[in-house]
Every structure is written in structure tokens, then in C-alpha cells.
Design a protein around this motif. Sequence first.
Motif, PDB file in Angstrom:
ATOM      1  N   THR A   1      38.013   5.959  -5.852  1.00 12.61           N
ATOM      2  CA  THR A   1      39.034   6.345  -6.753  1.00 12.61           C
ATOM      3  C   THR A   1      38.697   7.181  -7.654  1.00 12.61           C
ATOM      4  O   THR A   1      37.733   7.573  -8.123  1.00 12.61           O
TER       5      THR A   1
ATOM      6  N   ALA B   1      46.695   2.799  -2.798  1.00 14.57           N
ATOM      7  CA  ALA B   1      47.252   1.391  -3.272  1.00 14.57           C
ATOM      8  C   ALA B   1      48.376   0.877  -2.276  1.00 14.57           C
ATOM      9  O   ALA B   1      48.595  -0.038  -1.604  1.00 14.57           O
ATOM     10  N   ASP B   2      49.300   2.100  -1.794  1.00 12.38           N
ATOM     11  CA  ASP B   2      50.417   1.866  -0.890  1.00 12.38           C
ATOM     12  C   ASP B   2      49.837   1.476   0.389  1.00 12.38           C
ATOM     13  O   ASP B   2      50.427   0.620   1.043  1.00 12.38           O
TER      14      ASP B   2
ATOM     15  N   THR C   1      44.343   8.610  -4.261  1.00  9.21           N
ATOM     16  CA  THR C   1      43.853   7.357  -4.993  1.00  9.21           C
ATOM     17  C   THR C   1      45.195   6.484  -5.282  1.00  9.21           C
ATOM     18  O   THR C   1      44.966   5.156  -4.686  1.00  9.21           O
ATOM     19  N   VAL C   2      46.322   7.065  -5.627  1.00  3.03           N
ATOM     20  CA  VAL C   2      47.701   6.432  -5.497  1.00  3.03           C
ATOM     21  C   VAL C   2      48.350   5.930  -4.203  1.00  3.03           C
ATOM     22  O   VAL C   2      48.573   4.894  -3.789  1.00  3.03           O
TER      23      VAL C   2
ATOM     24  N   VAL D   1      47.028  -0.156   1.282  1.00  2.00           N
ATOM     25  CA  VAL D   1      46.387  -1.618   0.946  1.00  2.00           C
ATOM     26  C   VAL D   1      47.455  -2.733   1.126  1.00  2.00           C
ATOM     27  O   VAL D   1      47.599  -3.575   1.691  1.00  2.00           O
ATOM     28  N   ARG D   2      48.692  -2.272   0.123  1.00  2.00           N
ATOM     29  CA  ARG D   2      49.753  -3.342   0.239  1.00  2.00           C
ATOM     30  C   ARG D   2      50.532  -3.659   1.517  1.00  2.00           C
ATOM     31  O   ARG D   2      50.904  -4.681   1.814  1.00  2.00           O
TER      32      ARG D   2
END
Length: 289
Positions: free
Chosen positions: A110, A62-63, A58-59, A65-66
Amino acid sequence: MISALNQLVDLVEEHLVEELDVDGLAGALGTTEYHLRRMFSSLAGMPLSEYVRRRRMTVAAADVVRGEEDLLGIAVRHGYGSSEAFGRAFRAVHGVGPGDVRRDGGPLRTQPQLRFRLTVEGILPMDTRLTDRPAFRLVGHAARVPLIHRGVNPHIQEHITALPQEEHGRLKALSDTEPTGLLQVSDDLDPDGTEGSELTYLHGVAVGRDTPVPDGLDTIEVPAGMWAVFRTSGPHPQALQTAWAATATEWFPSNPWRLRPGPSVVAVLERADDFSTATCELWLPVEPG
């Protein structure tokens, strides 16, 4: 227990990319890693290892996608030695690879951070007794089978059906101590309770330490200790499985006892001819919490 589980969740968040020292946390909280893992999996509905993997991914998503870092760098930062290993773990959680998510922005699954709260509803009366038993033996016929949480386990059924009919009577005649009668024994259970993980199932009886055991039978040595005995009655195996789950959701959080390593034992006291209903005792090894 609830406080300990929430501290375990906090530890996961603090060390998402590192190995968890679950044993160290359990010791600091006055419990054991075995009990902590068993209670976590029972209450969370997933093994601790699976929860950690879902939170990591999940964490990590985010990396991904960025797009500020290459995929290998993200993989290494999240504890994976290669982008391939990271990709397999990512795909197992999200259903797609990290490259697809970087390109399309999703789909993502998520895993929220868990929080445990104690709600004792008392919907299932817990007919329980505690008994201090000397060391004894469980003897019978053993097999390695996969863990199945719901319904009849066909691997266990196949193991029992393969035994000659007269063998059941021979075993029952050996029984000379509690728990009495023919027993369903589960041993070497994965503390995380992962469905599909292997356990040792023994179809047999309990005998005293000094009782002679015939050749050809498997033996499980059981040390002296306390046992919590839960009596269940109703549709089989549903009533038994419901009571088993309720030990984690209701009984252990409400009582100053914890599970200790050892076999769990089911004694069938009465049953319908077709085994559609039964009265059973579930024996779980415990110690003061």
C-alpha cells in the motif's frame, strides 16, 4: 511551497484515473511545473509519476480483492487500455499479478497518501550567496549518463578518466568567468529526478559569451539570471550530495526562490589528492518564487 505540494497530492487523489494538469496547478499557485516536480521528487524520495502509479495501484487493488468486476473492467476504469498493461503496472507495485491477488487476497503493498509538513531543523548550516550573472557559456566535453543519487557515478568517472591529462589543463586555461575553474555540469535533468534517467554531463569551464571557443568542444549556452551558490566542505561526494538534498528540504521551503530550468554546476575549489575530501560550490539557477 509546502502548501503547493499538498495541493498537488490532493489533485492526484481527485484525478487518479486521468492525466494530471500539473502545469495548470503550478500556474494557479504562482510557481512552475519544473520547480514543483523537482521539489516533489526531492522531498518525497520518488518521482511524481511513480507516486501516481503507486496510488493508482493501491486503489485498484481494493477493486481487485472485492471481485465485483472483471479485471478488464477494472483496468479500463483505472486508465489502462488492456488487462495486460494493467497487469504489468499492478505487478510492478505489488510484486504479484491481479489474478493472484484476487485468488489469495494478497500480498499487497500500500502507498499511503502523502502529506508534506515543513520542519526546518537547521542541522546543516547553509553557506549560501545569491548572484545575478550575465549570459555565459559552459564549454568542455559532454556525455549522456544515467542519474545516480548516492555515491560516485561510475559513468561520469569513466568519462573524465578517458580525457587526456593535458586536456584538463587546457580547459582550465580557458576559464574566464564565474563559476571559475574546472566544473562538473549536469544539464537536461529529468524534472522528476528519476534515478537512472539520462542527463547531459559536461566536464569543462565557464567562459564569457564573446570568448573564442576552440574547435572540438561541446557548448551549453546559459542565459542571464540569478543563481543560488551553496558552499560545501567535507567528505566527497557525500558532503556535496547532502547539501544538494538540503536545498530541497531546508533552503527552498524557507526562502522566496524557486528553481528555474538550466544546468546545475559544481565547482571544486579545493580537494585532497585522493579526492576523499573537497570544498565545493554548488550553483543552482533560481528565480523569485
